[in-house]
Structures are given as C-alpha cells and as structure tokens.
Design an enzyme around this catalytic site. Structure first.
Site, PDB file in Angstrom:
ATOM      1  N   ASP A 103     -11.402  -0.588  -6.877  1.00  0.00           N
ATOM      2  CA  ASP A 103     -11.751  -2.136  -7.198  1.00  0.00           C
ATOM      3  C   ASP A 103     -11.241  -2.559  -5.935  1.00  0.00           C
ATOM      4  O   ASP A 103     -10.271  -2.733  -5.196  1.00  0.00           O
ATOM      5  CB  ASP A 103     -10.623  -2.653  -8.418  1.00  0.00           C
ATOM      6  CG  ASP A 103     -10.982  -4.255  -8.533  1.00  0.00           C
ATOM      7  OD1 ASP A 103     -11.518  -4.780  -7.735  1.00  0.00           O
ATOM      8  OD2 ASP A 103     -10.182  -4.595  -9.532  1.00  0.00           O
TER       9      ASP A 103
ATOM     10  N   TRP B  69      -3.766  -5.356 -12.517  1.00  0.00           N
ATOM     11  CA  TRP B  69      -4.490  -6.410 -12.820  1.00  0.00           C
ATOM     12  C   TRP B  69      -4.681  -6.287 -14.403  1.00  0.00           C
ATOM     13  O   TRP B  69      -5.473  -5.456 -14.920  1.00  0.00           O
ATOM     14  CB  TRP B  69      -5.886  -6.694 -12.138  1.00  0.00           C
ATOM     15  CG  TRP B  69      -6.724  -7.895 -12.660  1.00  0.00           C
ATOM     16  CD1 TRP B  69      -6.167  -9.302 -12.329  1.00  0.00           C
ATOM     17  CD2 TRP B  69      -7.984  -8.071 -12.567  1.00  0.00           C
ATOM     18  NE1 TRP B  69      -6.959 -10.032 -12.473  1.00  0.00           N
ATOM     19  CE2 TRP B  69      -8.250  -9.509 -12.924  1.00  0.00           C
ATOM     20  CE3 TRP B  69      -9.077  -7.309 -12.656  1.00  0.00           C
ATOM     21  CZ2 TRP B  69      -9.499  -9.917 -13.057  1.00  0.00           C
ATOM     22  CZ3 TRP B  69     -10.351  -7.826 -13.036  1.00  0.00           C
ATOM     23  CH2 TRP B  69     -10.598  -8.891 -12.950  1.00  0.00           C
TER      24      TRP B  69
ATOM     25  N   LYS C 119     -13.182 -13.933  -3.348  1.00  0.00           N
ATOM     26  CA  LYS C 119     -12.135 -14.249  -2.364  1.00  0.00           C
ATOM     27  C   LYS C 119     -12.608 -14.332  -0.960  1.00  0.00           C
ATOM     28  O   LYS C 119     -12.652 -15.319  -0.239  1.00  0.00           O
ATOM     29  CB  LYS C 119     -10.998 -13.254  -2.381  1.00  0.00           C
ATOM     30  CG  LYS C 119     -10.647 -13.054  -3.936  1.00  0.00           C
ATOM     31  CD  LYS C 119      -9.912 -13.964  -4.467  1.00  0.00           C
ATOM     32  CE  LYS C 119     -10.145 -13.939  -5.975  1.00  0.00           C
ATOM     33  NZ  LYS C 119      -9.724 -12.789  -6.815  1.00  0.00           N
TER      34      LYS C 119
HETATM   35  N1  PMP Z   1     -10.435  -7.320  -9.632  1.00  0.00           N
HETATM   36  C1  PMP Z   1      -8.968  -7.807  -9.065  1.00  0.00           C
HETATM   37  C2  PMP Z   1      -7.959  -6.768  -8.808  1.00  0.00           C
HETATM   38  C3  PMP Z   1      -8.970  -9.175  -8.959  1.00  0.00           C
HETATM   39  O1  PMP Z   1      -7.556  -9.691  -8.477  1.00  0.00           O
HETATM   40  C4  PMP Z   1      -9.881  -9.974  -9.540  1.00  0.00           C
HETATM   41  C5  PMP Z   1     -10.035 -11.535  -9.105  1.00  0.00           C
HETATM   42  N2  PMP Z   1      -8.777 -12.065  -9.625  1.00  0.00           N
HETATM   43  C6  PMP Z   1     -11.106  -9.248  -9.562  1.00  0.00           C
HETATM   44  C7  PMP Z   1     -11.227  -7.932  -9.833  1.00  0.00           C
HETATM   45  C8  PMP Z   1     -12.525 -10.125 -10.262  1.00  0.00           C
HETATM   46  O2  PMP Z   1     -12.792 -10.969  -9.323  1.00  0.00           O
HETATM   47  P1  PMP Z   1     -14.155 -11.776  -9.929  1.00  0.00           P
HETATM   48  O3  PMP Z   1     -13.726 -13.035  -9.810  1.00  0.00           O
HETATM   49  O4  PMP Z   1     -15.217 -11.564  -8.552  1.00  0.00           O
HETATM   50  O5  PMP Z   1     -14.764 -11.246 -11.011  1.00  0.00           O
END
Ligand code: PMP
Length: 402
Positions: A210, A128, A245
């Site tokens: 994560d 990410w 999510k």
């Molecule tokens: N880690 C990963 C791998 C993600 O895909 C995301 C959301 N796109 C997050 C962390 C962060 O999520 P949040 O919207 O809760 O900050």
C-alpha cells in the site's frame, strides 16, 4: 418489512470525532484527527499544478466517453514509472487507474480472492482500519503481526520478523505500508526492509504494498526504499498507489493498481483477470483525476511545479514535528517526545492514552484519536503553542498508565 429490520452499523470512530469537532463551539479548537494535509492556514488547498492541468484539460477535452477498464492510457504508464521507476521492465507490469488507493485495494482484494482461495492476508498491528474491512469484504481472511515495541513509538523488528516466520503459510499475502505507516508513522529502515523482503520471499508470501504517501516521507525516490528491497527478492507483487495525498486530489478519487509479474505473458493473464474484477465493481474509472495526474506527469514544467509543491508539503510536516518537539521541551514537559522526529509522514503515534485523548478533547478542545494517533499536518504556527501547552499539561496531570 426488510429495510426496517436492518441494524445500524457501528459509527466510524474517526468520522465521529470529526463530527464532534464540527459541533464544538470553542473558537480555539484544534483538529488532529482527520487524514488530510493542511497548510499553515489550516486549509487543504488545490495545488497550483492541478489548477493549471485542469485549465489545459478544459480546453483540450473533446469527449466524456467512457475510459477503458484500465483507465486513462497515458496515466497507466506514467503511474507505473512514478511508482516503480526502473525497478522492473515495463512489460512485466499490469497497470490500472483506479478510484483512489481504496479502489486499488478493493480490486486487488477481489482479484486475490478470485484466484487464491484460502490465502490469508497478514497485516501489521495496528494498520489502517480499512485494510481488514476491504479484505474481509472480498472474502479474504486476515491476521495481525506484531509491529510496534511496547512503548508504541518504535518498530519491534524482531517481533515482526518472528511473527512472519511463525504465523504465515506459503501462498499467503502480506500487506505492507511502503512508507509513512498509517497510523503510527513508524517505518522500517533500509536494512530492516532488506530483512523483511528476504524473509517474505523465503516464506513464499505475495507482497501487497500500500503506497498511499509517496513523497510525504523523505522524497519521491527515497520513499521507494521498501519497494526497492522487495523487488530484489520478489519477482511478483502488487502495489496499490494513491494520488489523494501527494497531488491533493482526495475527492477526485485517483489511484493505481500495479501487478508486477514474472514476465509479459503472466502480466497479460493478470491484466485480464484484474479487468474482470474492475468490470463487476465500477466498470471503468472516472476520467478527471487520472487525466489531471497524466497531464501533469506528461509535461516537464508541470512536473517540476508539482515536485516543488510536494516538497513544500513534506517540509511543512517535518517542521511541525520539529517545532512540536521543541515547544514541548520548552514547556518543561515531563515526557520526552523526540521520538516524533524518527516517525514519518502525516501521522504519528504520540503515545497519548485514550484517557489523555479524552481529557484533551473535553478540557482543551484538542482532538486526537483514542489510539494516540495525531495528524501532524493539522498543527499550524497559530495552534502550536496552545497544543503544546495542552499536551504538557495532560502528560503532567493524567497518569500515563491509566
Ligand atoms: N491506504 C492508506 C494507508 C491510507 O491512509 C489511505 C488514505 N487514508 C488509503 C490507503 C486510501 O487512499 P484513497 O483516499 O486514495 O482511497
């Protein structure tokens, strides 16, 4: 002038494509870029369990006074149990409610940078994009490890293990995606997790896990496969968990940071150090999202409702994977896309090249990332046929090697 001399930051590639999508006037446009769940109508709805929890909260809430630094108290133990179950004794865990999974990552990164100067964070290539950005903002250096095989659709577990073995140093941190790897959808199997957990422990690495998609892969418990393996070999690790999510609470910003420590004394010291990191970031987290999750998980009926709604989201994504693969086969597509069935969660590396992604956007109003990442949750029964036709056509026309 000071502000006038500031150079513009480079545009975010994902948000840039979303803006281009908004401006696109073609009525049958399809957006597979952005990372949110969509239902069959292409909407990102508020879950029914969330609506009911909010009604309860509206009646019961008596104060908007600050939460403590670690957040809404019932949330802390409920989040801990949801993520860790009975893997570790509760007194060994430092638990914090954070503003989203990103907030958890940033607090964790500040904590690591404060306590372990010189430690490097190792990540999968790709990962990410916000991972290296957040670690870098906290002053941590990061490095990449091989993760994908050459065709970009499968895990290269030998390469990954070899890089862990050769590149990392004792006292470094390894960032792992617990499930539903973003951006690839490629997760290790249970046996591969066991190898990863054993090697990272041997190498003296601290896992930073994560966990942004618990329940989007195989199920709430099944998605803890990596955590289960890691806790067999490691008695210390950090988990950054997100409820964006699995509760559909994206804009409420709710996540958790769990520090699993060797014993209760260590957990108390880690808690105090984490409090320092929170204090100088946002002081204490927003109440509403944590209170919603807490209200649902405290109530058996609401928890059942939530589990059902989560199962529906997971099954819809799975069905779209299956139907896309079938539709591509029945279009006589020259390329076999059945690997999509082995990938998990909302995202997949489709194997489409940047040139093919460009063609899909300009010719067919189908938006996928240049990396070939698609959001499977953006596929609906209404756009499936158009989408599969477009992909079959681009695979037939534009050489894969270009
Ligand atoms: N880690 C990963 C791998 C993600 O895909 C995301 C959301 N796109 C997050 C962390 C962060 O999520 P949040 O919207 O809760 O900050």
């Amino acid at each position: 002038h000071m502000l006038d001399s500031v150079a513009a930051a480079p545009p975010d590639p994902i948000l840039g494509l979303s803006e281009a999508f908004q401006r696109d006037e073609r009525p049958d446009k399809v957006n597979l870029t952005i990372g949110v769940f969509r239902d069959e109508q292409g909407q990102t709805p508020v879950l029914e369990c969330v609506k009911r929890a909010e009604r309860k909260l509206l009646d019961a809430e008596t104060s908007k006074g600050y939460l403590g630094i670690a957040g809404y108290v019932p949330f802390q133990s409920l989040a801990r149990d949801l993520v860790l179950g009975d893997l570790v004794e509760s007194e060994r865990v430092a638990a914090f409610q954070t503003p989203g999974g990103t907030g958890a990552l940033r607090v964790a990164a500040d904590f690591l940078s404060n306590n372990f100067s010189g430690a490097k964070v190792w990540m999968t290539t790709p990962t990410w994009p916000n991972h290296p950005a957040v670690f870098g903002a906290s002053g941590l250096e990061s490095g990449g490890l091989r993760y994908l095989a050459a065709d970009k659709t499968r895990l290269d577990v030998e390469g990954y293990l070899e890089d862990i073995d050769r590149q990392t140093s004792r006292g470094d941190i390894i960032c792992l995606h617990a499930c539903c790897h973003n951006p690839t959808g490629v997760d290790p199997s249970a046996e591969q997790w066991d190898q990863i957990a054993r090697l990272t422990a041997e190498r003296g690495l601290l896992p930073l896990i994560d966990f942004a998609y618990q329940g989007f892969g195989e199920g709430l418990d099944e998605d803890r496969v990596g955590l289960r393996a890691l806790s067999q070999y490691h008695d210390e690790y950090l988990v950054c968990s997100s409820y964006s999510k699995n509760f559909g609470l994206y804009s409420e910003r709710v996540g958790a940071l769990l520090g699993v420590c060797r014993d209760a004394d260590s957990a108390a010291a880690v808690t105090s150090s984490l409090k320092q990191s929170v204090r100088c970031n946002y002081s204490n987290p927003p109440r509403h999202g944590g209170a919603i999750v807490g209200t649902i998980l405290e109530d058996q009926e609401l928890t059942e409702l939530w589990r059902g709604e989560l199962t529906q989201m997971r099954q819809r994504i799975r069905q779209m994977r299956e139907q896309l693969v079938e539709a591509l086969q029945s279009q006589g597509c020259q390329q076999d896309f059945s690997f999509l069935l082995n990938q998990r969660g909302m995202f997949s590396f489709s194997g489409l090249t940047p040139v093919q992604a460009d063609w899909l956007r300009t010719e067919k109003a189908v938006y996928v990332l240049g990396s070939g990442r698609i959001n499977v949750a953006g596929i609906t029964p209404d756009n499936l046929e158009r989408l599969s036709q477009a992909i079959a056509e681009v695979v037939g026309q534009v050489p894969v090697s270009s």
